[in-house]
Design an enzyme around this catalytic site. Structure first.
Site, PDB file in Angstrom:
ATOM      1  NE  ARG A 102      49.688  56.001  31.762  1.00  0.00           N
ATOM      2  CZ  ARG A 102      50.036  54.618  31.269  1.00  0.00           C
ATOM      3  NH1 ARG A 102      49.450  53.659  31.985  1.00  0.00           N
ATOM      4  NH2 ARG A 102      50.939  54.361  30.515  1.00  0.00           N
ATOM      5  CG  HIS A 129      51.025  55.434  25.443  1.00  0.00           C
ATOM      6  ND1 HIS A 129      51.878  56.033  25.995  1.00  0.00           N
ATOM      7  CD2 HIS A 129      51.002  54.050  25.582  1.00  0.00           C
ATOM      8  CE1 HIS A 129      52.407  55.255  27.027  1.00  0.00           C
ATOM      9  NE2 HIS A 129      51.803  54.100  26.884  1.00  0.00           N
ATOM     10  CD  GLN A 132      54.414  51.258  24.172  1.00  0.00           C
ATOM     11  OE1 GLN A 132      53.897  51.090  25.532  1.00  0.00           O
ATOM     12  NE2 GLN A 132      55.005  50.095  23.708  1.00  0.00           N
ATOM     13  CG  ASP A 223      46.384  48.594  23.418  1.00  0.00           C
ATOM     14  OD1 ASP A 223      46.778  47.835  24.285  1.00  0.00           O
ATOM     15  OD2 ASP A 223      45.900  49.745  23.423  1.00  0.00           O
ATOM     16  CB  CYS A 263      51.541  48.875  23.939  1.00  0.00           C
ATOM     17  SG  CYS A 263      50.022  48.690  24.295  1.00  0.00           S
ATOM     18  NE  ARG A 291      57.095  53.154  26.820  1.00  0.00           N
ATOM     19  CZ  ARG A 291      55.880  53.172  27.633  1.00  0.00           C
ATOM     20  NH1 ARG A 291      55.020  52.254  27.913  1.00  0.00           N
ATOM     21  NH2 ARG A 291      55.569  54.310  28.271  1.00  0.00           N
TER      22      ARG A 291
END
Ligand code: CP
Ligand code: NVA
Length: 306
Positions: A102, A129, A132, A223, A263, A291
């Site tokens: 990340r 991402h 996700q 988001d 998310c 996830r």
């Protein structure tokens, strides 16, 4: 899934439609416990940004596969003190079986991938991402049975989430509408890429009109308005982004059977109201759970389970 063995996942479009379908199928089988996969491998996590869901879901997914996880906190490893990525990547390659990163710049992720032979997974960059999105697609599939012909409207910042949703929708026949304020649209090259992938299969739309974008949508998604690394811009964005808030008034325009996704982490009172995230149409906790299942399927696939 032999075709995925040894591959990197740097962006959503590194997967084709059949590969996403296979990963989602495997994720469902793992979730229902119809299938158990064991591979005794070691996953490294190198996270330059905070994380709850990605960190914990990857860790538990690897434990469930019978593997082990090493947290390579950049504050405790030399790469955080300036050791070149090219050197760190070649060394970690000798110890680990797979590495999830990340970070900020997509280019840094690409450098890791260029210098390490093991699979490198994008666990979030400023651009994308993809992990996700696998969970998001799985959640939409669980709720509606299929993705084709359904419409997901994403409201807010044209950020990493918007980019990965565009590509993930295009690859799976899910219509994607992005409603973002002027100047905060997703990158035009990603929109073009998504439109090229989608062809006639699904509709890819970017608009500033939040209400029109939500009209009849089966999935309403949002988001944060300021992503990690943009915290100092958060307050000045609030008035500009207000028309894109997911609230009861906006949700009235969606399909009566619509679900609400986020998310997470969520900022109640900003991109989503407390009422909307706690609404009976909200599926955010199922989405967060997925996830783990989706990434267990991804890890098993990249590690080449037999
Ligand atoms: N959605 C998500 O990636 O959450 P974390 O930042 O907690 O990992
Ligand atoms: N766009 C957000 C997603 C967090 C999971 C960020 O990058 O901070």
């Amino acid at each position: 899934m032999k075709q995925l063995k040894g591959r990197d996942l740097l962006g959503t479009a590194d997967l084709n439609t059949a590969e996403i379908t296979d990963i989602l199928k495997l994720a469902r089988q793992l979730k229902s416990k119809e299938l158990e996969i064991k591979c005794n491998k070691v996953l490294g996590l190198l996270f330059y940004k905070a994380s709850t869901r990605t960190r914990v879901s990857f860790t538990v997914a690897m434990y469930r596969l019978g593997g082990q996880v090493i947290d390579l906190n950049p504050n405790l490893t030399q790469v955080g003190r300036g050791e070149p990525i090219e050197d760190t990547a070649r060394v970690l390659d000798r110890y680990l079986d797979i590495l999830a990163i990340r970070t900020f710049a997509q280019q840094d992720l690409a450098t890791f991938a260029n210098y390490a032979q093991i699979p490198i997974i994008n666990a979030l960059t400023d651009l994308e991402h993809p992990c996700q999105i696998l969970a998001d697609l799985m959640t939409v599939q669980e709720c509606f049975g299929s993705l084709q012909g359904k419409t997901l409207t994403y409201l807010g910042d044209g950020n990493n989430m918007a980019h990965s949703l565009l590509l993930g929708g295009a690859l799976t026949g899910l219509n994607i509408r992005i409603a973002a304020p002027q100047g905060y649209e997703p990158k035009p090259e990603i929109v073009k890429q998504a439109q090229a992938i989608a062809g006639d299969r699904s509709e890819i739309v970017v608009t500033q009109d939040a209400i029109a974008a939500v009209e009849g949508a089966q999935v309403v998604y949002t988001d944060v308005w300021a992503s990690m690394g943009q915290e100092e811009l958060a307050n000045q964005r609030i008035p500009l982004f207000q028309p894109y808030q997911v609230n009861q008034q906006l949700l009235e325009h969606a399909d009566p059977e619509a679900i609400i996704l986020h998310c997470l982490p969520a900022h109640r009172g900003e991109e989503i109201t407390a009422e909307a995230i706690e609404d009976e149409r909200s599926r955010v906790w199922e989405q967060a759970e997925n996830r783990m299942h989706a990434q267990q399927a991804l890890l098993a696939s990249l590690l080449g389970w037999e």
